[in-house]
Write a protein that holds these residues in place. Structure first.
Motif, PDB file in Angstrom:
ATOM      1  N   HIS A   1       0.835  -1.187   0.000  1.00 25.40           N
ATOM      2  CA  HIS A   1       0.000   0.000   0.000  1.00 25.40           C
ATOM      3  C   HIS A   1       0.878   1.248   0.000  1.00 25.40           C
ATOM      4  O   HIS A   1       2.009   1.234   0.500  1.00 25.40           O
ATOM      5  CB  HIS A   1      -0.920   0.018   1.217  1.00 25.40           C
ATOM      6  N   LYS A   2       0.346   2.332  -0.534  1.00 27.00           N
ATOM      7  CA  LYS A   2       1.008   3.635  -0.460  1.00 27.00           C
ATOM      8  C   LYS A   2       0.578   4.287   0.840  1.00 27.00           C
ATOM      9  O   LYS A   2      -0.619   4.374   1.132  1.00 27.00           O
ATOM     10  CB  LYS A   2       0.612   4.496  -1.653  1.00 27.00           C
ATOM     11  N   VAL A   3       1.533   4.736   1.652  1.00 28.64           N
ATOM     12  CA  VAL A   3       1.213   5.234   2.986  1.00 28.64           C
ATOM     13  C   VAL A   3       1.699   6.674   3.157  1.00 28.64           C
ATOM     14  O   VAL A   3       2.875   6.976   2.931  1.00 28.64           O
ATOM     15  CB  VAL A   3       1.853   4.360   4.082  1.00 28.64           C
ATOM     16  N   THR A   4       0.782   7.544   3.564  1.00 30.53           N
ATOM     17  CA  THR A   4       1.128   8.894   3.998  1.00 30.53           C
ATOM     18  C   THR A   4       1.061   8.913   5.519  1.00 30.53           C
ATOM     19  O   THR A   4       0.000   8.702   6.108  1.00 30.53           O
ATOM     20  CB  THR A   4       0.145   9.937   3.435  1.00 30.53           C
ATOM     21  N   VAL A   5       2.199   9.121   6.152  1.00 29.74           N
ATOM     22  CA  VAL A   5       2.263   9.188   7.609  1.00 29.74           C
ATOM     23  C   VAL A   5       2.011  10.624   8.044  1.00 29.74           C
ATOM     24  O   VAL A   5       2.664  11.553   7.560  1.00 29.74           O
ATOM     25  CB  VAL A   5       3.635   8.702   8.117  1.00 29.74           C
ATOM     26  N   LEU A   6       1.065  10.785   8.950  1.00 30.06           N
ATOM     27  CA  LEU A   6       0.738  12.106   9.470  1.00 30.06           C
ATOM     28  C   LEU A   6       1.428  12.300  10.815  1.00 30.06           C
ATOM     29  O   LEU A   6       1.207  11.528  11.753  1.00 30.06           O
ATOM     30  CB  LEU A   6      -0.769  12.257   9.650  1.00 30.06           C
ATOM     31  N   THR A   7       2.276  13.306  10.921  1.00 31.02           N
ATOM     32  CA  THR A   7       2.923  13.629  12.193  1.00 31.02           C
ATOM     33  C   THR A   7       2.570  15.060  12.566  1.00 31.02           C
ATOM     34  O   THR A   7       2.191  15.876  11.722  1.00 31.02           O
ATOM     35  CB  THR A   7       4.446  13.486  12.108  1.00 31.02           C
ATOM     36  N   ARG A   8       2.709  15.363  13.850  1.00 27.58           N
ATOM     37  CA  ARG A   8       2.370  16.699  14.326  1.00 27.58           C
ATOM     38  C   ARG A   8       3.405  17.718  13.863  1.00 27.58           C
ATOM     39  O   ARG A   8       4.593  17.407  13.745  1.00 27.58           O
ATOM     40  CB  ARG A   8       2.277  16.710  15.853  1.00 27.58           C
ATOM     41  N   VAL A   9       2.955  18.937  13.631  1.00 27.04           N
ATOM     42  CA  VAL A   9       3.847  20.020  13.226  1.00 27.04           C
ATOM     43  C   VAL A   9       4.947  20.189  14.272  1.00 27.04           C
ATOM     44  O   VAL A   9       4.675  20.264  15.476  1.00 27.04           O
ATOM     45  CB  VAL A   9       3.058  21.338  13.061  1.00 27.04           C
ATOM     46  N   GLY A  10       6.182  20.200  13.819  1.00 27.65           N
ATOM     47  CA  GLY A  10       7.308  20.363  14.722  1.00 27.65           C
ATOM     48  C   GLY A  10       7.808  19.072  15.337  1.00 27.65           C
ATOM     49  O   GLY A  10       8.825  19.068  16.032  1.00 27.65           O
ATOM     50  N   SER A  11       7.112  17.966  15.085  1.00 26.59           N
ATOM     51  CA  SER A  11       7.514  16.689  15.658  1.00 26.59           C
ATOM     52  C   SER A  11       8.750  16.148  14.951  1.00 26.59           C
ATOM     53  O   SER A  11       8.925  16.325  13.745  1.00 26.59           O
ATOM     54  CB  SER A  11       6.370  15.678  15.539  1.00 26.59           C
ATOM     55  N   MET A  12       9.594  15.462  15.710  1.00 33.55           N
ATOM     56  CA  MET A  12      10.764  14.795  15.148  1.00 33.55           C
ATOM     57  C   MET A  12      10.479  13.317  14.917  1.00 33.55           C
ATOM     58  O   MET A  12      11.389  12.531  14.664  1.00 33.55           O
ATOM     59  CB  MET A  12      11.964  14.960  16.094  1.00 33.55           C
ATOM     60  N   ALA A  13       9.196  12.927  14.998  1.00 34.90           N
ATOM     61  CA  ALA A  13       8.835  11.508  14.908  1.00 34.90           C
ATOM     62  C   ALA A  13       9.273  10.876  13.599  1.00 34.90           C
ATOM     63  O   ALA A  13       9.601   9.685  13.556  1.00 34.90           O
ATOM     64  CB  ALA A  13       7.330  11.348  15.089  1.00 34.90           C
ATOM     65  N   ALA A  14       9.280  11.658  12.525  1.00 33.05           N
ATOM     66  CA  ALA A  14       9.628  11.100  11.224  1.00 33.05           C
ATOM     67  C   ALA A  14      11.034  10.507  11.204  1.00 33.05           C
ATOM     68  O   ALA A  14      11.327   9.606  10.418  1.00 33.05           O
ATOM     69  CB  ALA A  14       9.505  12.170  10.143  1.00 33.05           C
ATOM     70  N   GLU A  15      11.896  10.995  12.091  1.00 33.78           N
ATOM     71  CA  GLU A  15      13.268  10.475  12.128  1.00 33.78           C
ATOM     72  C   GLU A  15      13.300   9.020  12.592  1.00 33.78           C
ATOM     73  O   GLU A  15      14.279   8.317  12.359  1.00 33.78           O
ATOM     74  CB  GLU A  15      14.115  11.338  13.063  1.00 33.78           C
ATOM     75  N   LYS A  16      12.226   8.570  13.272  1.00 36.83           N
ATOM     76  CA  LYS A  16      12.167   7.193  13.753  1.00 36.83           C
ATOM     77  C   LYS A  16      11.674   6.229  12.681  1.00 36.83           C
ATOM     78  O   LYS A  16      11.751   5.022  12.855  1.00 36.83           O
ATOM     79  CB  LYS A  16      11.227   7.093  14.959  1.00 36.83           C
ATOM     80  N   LEU A  17      11.156   6.765  11.588  1.00 37.42           N
ATOM     81  CA  LEU A  17      10.498   5.924  10.598  1.00 37.42           C
ATOM     82  C   LEU A  17      11.489   5.388   9.574  1.00 37.42           C
ATOM     83  O   LEU A  17      12.460   6.063   9.211  1.00 37.42           O
ATOM     84  CB  LEU A  17       9.414   6.728   9.876  1.00 37.42           C
ATOM     85  N   PRO A  18      11.234   4.184   9.065  1.00 34.01           N
ATOM     86  CA  PRO A  18      12.113   3.631   8.023  1.00 34.01           C
ATOM     87  C   PRO A  18      11.873   4.347   6.698  1.00 34.01           C
ATOM     88  O   PRO A  18      10.769   4.826   6.424  1.00 34.01           O
ATOM     89  CB  PRO A  18      11.663   2.168   7.946  1.00 34.01           C
ATOM     90  N   LEU A  19      12.908   4.438   5.899  1.00 34.73           N
ATOM     91  CA  LEU A  19      12.739   4.989   4.559  1.00 34.73           C
ATOM     92  C   LEU A  19      12.110   3.927   3.666  1.00 34.73           C
ATOM     93  O   LEU A  19      12.481   2.749   3.732  1.00 34.73           O
ATOM     94  CB  LEU A  19      14.096   5.421   3.995  1.00 34.73           C
ATOM     95  N   HIS A  20      11.133   4.329   2.868  1.00 36.61           N
ATOM     96  CA  HIS A  20      10.470   3.379   1.983  1.00 36.61           C
ATOM     97  C   HIS A  20       9.903   4.139   0.784  1.00 36.61           C
ATOM     98  O   HIS A  20       9.334   5.226   0.957  1.00 36.61           O
ATOM     99  CB  HIS A  20       9.345   2.653   2.716  1.00 36.61           C
ATOM    100  N   PRO A  21      10.058   3.600  -0.422  1.00 36.70           N
ATOM    101  CA  PRO A  21       9.572   4.327  -1.605  1.00 36.70           C
ATOM    102  C   PRO A  21       8.061   4.534  -1.623  1.00 36.70           C
ATOM    103  O   PRO A  21       7.580   5.452  -2.305  1.00 36.70           O
ATOM    104  CB  PRO A  21      10.027   3.432  -2.771  1.00 36.70           C
ATOM    105  N   ASN A  22       7.311   3.719  -0.892  1.00 33.61           N
ATOM    106  CA  ASN A  22       5.848   3.865  -0.869  1.00 33.61           C
ATOM    107  C   ASN A  22       5.352   4.683   0.318  1.00 33.61           C
ATOM    108  O   ASN A  22       4.145   4.745   0.553  1.00 33.61           O
ATOM    109  CB  ASN A  22       5.176   2.486  -0.833  1.00 33.61           C
ATOM    110  N   MET A  23       6.282   5.311   1.047  1.00 32.72           N
ATOM    111  CA  MET A  23       5.886   6.070   2.225  1.00 32.72           C
ATOM    112  C   MET A  23       6.328   7.524   2.124  1.00 32.72           C
ATOM    113  O   MET A  23       7.440   7.817   1.689  1.00 32.72           O
ATOM    114  CB  MET A  23       6.501   5.449   3.483  1.00 32.72           C
ATOM    115  N   SER A  24       5.417   8.417   2.506  1.00 33.84           N
ATOM    116  CA  SER A  24       5.750   9.828   2.618  1.00 33.84           C
ATOM    117  C   SER A  24       5.287  10.328   3.976  1.00 33.84           C
ATOM    118  O   SER A  24       4.460   9.697   4.637  1.00 33.84           O
ATOM    119  CB  SER A  24       5.083  10.638   1.498  1.00 33.84           C
TER     120      SER A  24
END
Length: 301
Positions: free
Chosen positions: A27-50
């Motif tokens: 599936h193509k996944v858009t991850v929603l994080t809070r403005v100013g959050s550093m949570a995205a740094e914990k996520l794996p890189l993947h071509p189907n994820m933004s």
């Protein structure tokens, strides 16, 4: 068929497991994080994820991030359960057709459970979802998941049912109450299956479990592996209820949110055994054997 999915709460307890399952299903996944959050740094890189940063309290901030999204999944923390309405409203406005709220636990359709803190917030979210279904003439829909305890988490990461270090257990309501529990991976599998089987899961609560067990059963496995009896004490529903509402009065919601599933999974009046009305077969959830449950407990020691 690959679907464009948005996921809020991808870095908590359950969110990363669901994210991995969605990506594995292509599936193509858009991850929603809070403005100013550093949570995205914990996520794996993947071509189907933004990743998109949004204000989860403002539907207007969320709508642009949901372009082309068909399914929105919420895994927000317990403290934010009463704040999912902006995400729901944004999903409707953006044209999403399915919403999976942060449910993942007790039976929120049970008339006693729905009176408890955390469960009443989940029920209120379902009320809002039903209103959106009516407003859209059925173009929008929802599915919530009841899975009891997260079985691997409650055993491996807490001392709620078994205190491995102290070799002890608080036996709730005698310890012989059967309750449903699910592995985190099986909850994630259920989410993926809901996306694939939207007609059969439309506008309702689905029930899953990896196993139906009792606390005394788990304690027996631990004692047999350990070769000795553990120290036990007792606590019943009345005492748990006093502790829950005392915590609410003190505004100690963390304690209340910990105690609610203990009560709900140790008293049959709260609907903790999903046997006979589960959706395991529909969603492709295989129930664990007794040996597998025993192995999970023995792995703690």
């Amino acid at each position: 068929m690959p679907t464009h999915v948005a996921l809020a709460g991808a870095t908590g307890l359950l969110g990363p497991v669901i994210l991995a399952a969605l990506l594995a299903a292509e599936h193509k996944v858009t991850v929603l994080t809070r403005v100013g959050s550093m949570a995205a740094e914990k996520l794996p890189l993947h071509p189907n994820m933004s990743v998109r940063q949004v204000d989860l309290a403002d539907a207007g901030s969320i709508i642009p991030a949901l372009g082309g999204v068909s399914v929105v999944i919420s895994c927000v923390a317990a403290s934010a359960l009463d704040a999912q309405n902006p995400l729901i409203d944004a999903a409707v406005a953006a044209g999403a057709t399915r919403f999976i709220p942060a449910e993942y636990g007790l039976d929120s359709a049970n008339p006693k459970a729905v009176l408890l803190p955390i469960i009443r917030e989940k029920a209120a979210t379902q009320t809002h979802l039903r209103a959106k279904v009516r407003e859209t003439g059925g173009a929008f829909s929802w599915t919530a998941i009841a899975n009891g305890w997260f079985l691997d988490w409650v055993l491996q990461s807490t001392d709620i049912l078994l205190d491995v270090k102290a070799k002890s257990a608080v036996r709730y309501n005698g310890g012989d109450v059967r309750f449903s529990a699910a592995l985190l991976s099986d909850v994630a599998h259920a989410v993926v299956s809901i996306i694939a089987r939207q007609d059969e899961t439309r506008d309702r609560l689905v029930y899953i479990h990896s196993a139906v067990v009792t606390q005394n059963q788990l304690l027996r496995y631990a004692e047999e592996k350990d070769g000795r009896k553990w120290t036990t004490s007792a606590k019943g529903s009345d005492e748990l209820l006093r502790e829950i509402w005392g915590a609410v009065d003190r505004r100690d919601l963390g304690t209340a949110y910990t105690l609610v599933p203990i009560l709900g999974c140790s008293d049959l009046e709260y609907g903790c055994d999903y046997s006979g009305h589960d959706d395991n077969e529909l969603l492709g959830i295989r129930e664990m054997s007794e040996g597998e449950v025993r192995g999970l407990v023995e792995g703690l020691l």
